[in-house]
Design an enzyme around this catalytic site. Structure first.
Site, short mmCIF file in Angstrom:
data_model
loop_
_atom_site.label_atom_id
_atom_site.label_comp_id
_atom_site.label_asym_id
_atom_site.label_seq_id
_atom_site.Cartn_x
_atom_site.Cartn_y
_atom_site.Cartn_z
N ASN A 63 44.22 52.35 37.70
CA ASN A 63 44.71 50.96 37.67
C ASN A 63 46.02 50.87 36.90
OD1 ASN A 63 42.44 49.36 38.90
ND2 ASN A 63 41.33 50.46 37.31
N GLU B 290 39.53 55.40 40.73
CA GLU B 290 40.86 54.86 41.00
C GLU B 290 41.67 54.87 39.70
OE1 GLU B 290 41.44 50.71 41.43
OE2 GLU B 290 39.84 50.17 40.05
N ARG C 215 31.28 51.12 31.78
CA ARG C 215 30.60 50.01 32.44
C ARG C 215 29.35 50.56 33.11
NH1 ARG C 215 35.42 47.94 36.03
NH2 ARG C 215 35.76 50.17 35.97
N GLU D 206 42.61 44.95 44.55
CA GLU D 206 42.14 45.19 43.18
C GLU D 206 41.18 44.08 42.77
OE1 GLU D 206 42.93 47.87 41.47
OE2 GLU D 206 44.23 48.52 43.10
N GLY D 207 40.43 44.37 41.72
CA GLY D 207 39.65 43.29 41.10
C GLY D 207 38.19 43.25 41.52
N LYS E 125 38.09 51.59 51.67
CA LYS E 125 38.78 50.71 50.71
C LYS E 125 40.08 50.13 51.25
CE LYS E 125 37.22 53.10 46.55
NZ LYS E 125 37.64 53.62 45.24
N LYS F 241 45.60 52.12 46.54
CA LYS F 241 44.64 53.17 46.90
C LYS F 241 45.22 54.15 47.92
CE LYS F 241 41.16 50.61 44.87
NZ LYS F 241 41.52 49.33 44.27
N ARG G 71 44.42 52.13 33.31
CA ARG G 71 43.05 52.62 33.10
C ARG G 71 42.65 53.48 34.29
NH1 ARG G 71 39.35 48.22 33.21
NH2 ARG G 71 38.74 49.09 35.21
N SER H 80 41.45 45.52 32.39
CA SER H 80 40.85 44.61 31.40
C SER H 80 39.80 45.30 30.54
CB SER H 80 40.26 43.40 32.11
OG SER H 80 39.36 43.83 33.09
P1 ADP Z 1 38.84 47.83 42.43
O1 ADP Z 1 40.30 48.14 42.33
O2 ADP Z 1 38.56 46.60 43.21
O3 ADP Z 1 38.17 47.88 41.09
P2 ADP Z 1 37.46 50.36 42.94
O4 ADP Z 1 38.06 51.46 43.70
O5 ADP Z 1 37.39 50.55 41.48
O6 ADP Z 1 38.25 49.01 43.33
O7 ADP Z 1 36.02 50.07 43.51
C1 ADP Z 1 35.18 49.09 42.95
C2 ADP Z 1 33.86 49.70 42.52
O8 ADP Z 1 33.23 50.33 43.62
C3 ADP Z 1 33.97 50.79 41.46
O9 ADP Z 1 33.99 50.22 40.16
C4 ADP Z 1 32.75 51.63 41.72
O10 ADP Z 1 31.60 51.09 41.09
C5 ADP Z 1 32.56 51.51 43.22
N1 ADP Z 1 33.20 52.66 43.89
C6 ADP Z 1 34.49 52.75 44.27
N2 ADP Z 1 34.76 53.95 44.84
C7 ADP Z 1 33.61 54.63 44.81
C8 ADP Z 1 33.22 55.94 45.27
N3 ADP Z 1 34.09 56.76 45.86
N4 ADP Z 1 31.94 56.32 45.07
C9 ADP Z 1 31.05 55.49 44.48
N5 ADP Z 1 31.33 54.25 44.06
C10 ADP Z 1 32.61 53.81 44.21
MG MG Z 2 41.43 48.61 40.58
MG MG Z 3 38.00 49.51 39.84
#
Ligand code: ADP
Ligand code: MG
Ligand code: MG
Length: 480
Positions: free
Chosen positions: A144, A142, A456, A373-374, A369, A311, A122, A149
């Site tokens: 995945n 990102e 979401r 994950e998660g 970051k 990442k 995803r 899920s």
């Molecule tokens: P994970 O793998 O834990 O899901 P993400 O990179 O998706 O990590 O980050 C978790 C959440 O943080 C995302 O679903 C988003 O809402 C927010 N987020 C992540 N990166 C950004 C960004 N560059 N700008 C704004 N919000 C972000």
């Molecule tokens: Mg992720």
């Molecule tokens: Mg995410």
């Protein structure tokens, strides 16, 4: 972004809409386990009452990008040099990545017994508003490669919104609410179809799929739908086991490397656990992961695929010239780049030092970051300087820095455990990818498809996303 008058709905209409939505959700399995009375009680999934507006052009671009990303990540997973270089640098600072990397190296040395791999990915995006402009463009959050899920609950939410529109006309609160602005979403059946195809390619009929699950999973019904569709549509049996149980109940045939669980041959291992350190409380869980990786079962994902979903790899892909190593079509490269936001290393290279300095000076522009994950792992804006000052330069290199994506707000009404929350919200679009590849040569692509979508939505003041973690709700796009 076009403002849609959802919040102008009357209290009586809202109450009715809420009842309709909750009953539809409970009737159709749009549910999660309740916190109390865990084993036998459910609650409707957190959902939005209305679909959220999303620009059609950007939605279509996200769909178009998916097969390009699917193939790119397949190529990355086979690039040992890249993994060695990028992941190899993380192992001194990240124990979890180190454990995964060791499994990767061990199995690579022993010889890979299964050439076919299944990807159920995803790719997640947030719309970014260019300053002083009304235009919003998708920027990738990102990609995945493990445990993506909500494919089932997402399809159900798309259907819920269609039902609400058709049955209540949404009380005519907005002329934008039209049935043909709600895109079909077949994620619920597309992921099982990918698994069924992998089962077929594995070659022996009398085999089962193994879903690796967490011990106390609240989002079990999103997963159960995959199991039931496999049985209903393909007569394929799926077994659910935790890593601990797999270590206890599983074995490998010494010669053929066949994975056997409870006397049943396993054709495909689909991970809905195993993506974070909490999934491996003891060495037993790591033993299970190695057992699976060694086996000739088709993995979704392989450890290599999981590693390139880090990442750090995303940040490396944004370095000029890197995409060109994997993609020959220049227009594909341009399209991918158009959705990359600023990504920076935080290591001790000159670029890393410069990024750390910039983040200290302008933390409000960034998110930091780790390789996790998660949800719930990132460090946002004003919290960045404190962390940067606390950790050593070596520890810093286990993180990446990313521009904060600034999405447009819109108004929506959501429900969580029967409670109505309304206000300004922001959305994150996910596009599923289904990919089956083989490791033999360049052209071994069996399936490369768009798997459906997930929207979401969360309150504008929330940094993190994640439905399971309680930050967001499941939504569906209203294409405008
Ligand atoms: P994970 O793998 O834990 O899901 P993400 O990179 O998706 O990590 O980050 C978790 C959440 O943080 C995302 O679903 C988003 O809402 C927010 N987020 C992540 N990166 C950004 C960004 N560059 N700008 C704004 N919000 C972000
Ligand atoms: Mg992720
Ligand atoms: Mg995410």
């Amino acid at each position: 972004m076009q403002n849609i008058g959802y919040l102008e709905i009357s209290p009586t209409s809202l109450e009715f809409l809420k009842e309709q939505a909750i009953d539809w959700a409970l009737s159709h399995g749009l549910i999660i386990r309740s916190n109390s009375n865990f084993s036998s009680t459910v609650v409707h999934a957190p959902i939005s009452l209305f679909p959220s507006p999303f620009p059609k052009k950007e939605f279509e671009l996200a769909l178009e990008l998916q097969p390009i990303f699917n193939l790119l990540f397949h190529k990355l997973s086979r690039d040992h040099e890249l993994i060695e270089k990028v992941v190899g640098e993380l192992i001194n600072v990240d124990d979890f990545i180190q454990k995964l990397y060791n499994i990767y190296l061990t199995v690579r040395k022993e010889g890979i017994t299964q050439q076919i791999s299944l990807g159920l990915h995803r790719s997640d995006y947030i719309l970014h508003m260019t300053p002083n402009s009304t235009d919003a463009h998708i920027q990738q959050v990102e990609f995945n490669t493990i445990s993506s899920s909500f494919s089932s609950l997402s399809t159900l939410t798309s259907e819920l919104h269609k039902y609400l529109l058709e049955s209540t006309k949404y009380f005519d609160v907005s002329p934008a609410l039209k049935i043909d602005a709600l895109p079909t979403n077949e994620a619920m059946t597309n992921l099982p179809r990918g698994i069924a195809k992998a089962h077929q390619l594995y070659g022996s009929k009398n085999t089962a799929v193994l879903m690796v699950v967490q011990p106390a999973e609240r989002n079990a019904f999103d997963q159960r739908w995959i199991e039931y569709i496999l049985m209903n549509n393909y007569k394929i049996h799926l077994i659910r086991k935790t890593l601990f149980e797999i270590q206890r109940d599983g074995k490998l045939d010494k010669d053929t490397k066949t994975l056997i669980i409870d006397n049943k041959e396993i054709c495909v291992v689909y991970f809905r656990s195993g993506y974070g350190p909490n999934d491996y409380p003891t060495e037993k869980e790591w033993d299970a992961r190695l057992l699976i990786e060694r086996s000739k079962a088709i993995k979704c994902p392989t450890v290599a695929y999981q590693l390139v979903g880090a990442k750090k790899i995303q940040q490396v892909l944004a370095i000029p010239g890197v995409l060109e190593k994997y993609i020959s079509n220049p227009s594909d490269i341009t399209k991918l780049r158009s959705c990359f936001t600023g990504l920076y290393p935080l290591d001790s290279s000159p670029e890393g030092e410069a990024a750390a300095k910039l983040a200290l000076e302008h933390p409000e522009r960034f998110v930091m970051k780790p390789q996790r994950e998660g949800g719930g792992n990132n460090i946002y804006t004003k919290d960045i300087p404190q962390l940067l000052r606390r950790i050593t330069p070596l520890e810093r290199s286990s993180y990446i820095l990313m521009d904060l994506i600034q999405p447009p707000m819109m108004k929506n009404i959501v429900i969580r455990e029967g409670k109505v929350i309304q206000g300004e919200m922001i959305s994150e679009l996910g596009i599923y990818g289904v990919f089956i590849g083989s490791n033999n040569g360049d052209e071994d692509v069996v399936i490369n498809e768009i798997g459906g979508h997930l929207l979401r939505t969360k309150g504008k003041e929330t940094n993190e996303g994640g439905v399971a973690t309680g930050y967001s709700v499941i939504d569906s796009p209203l294409l405008i």
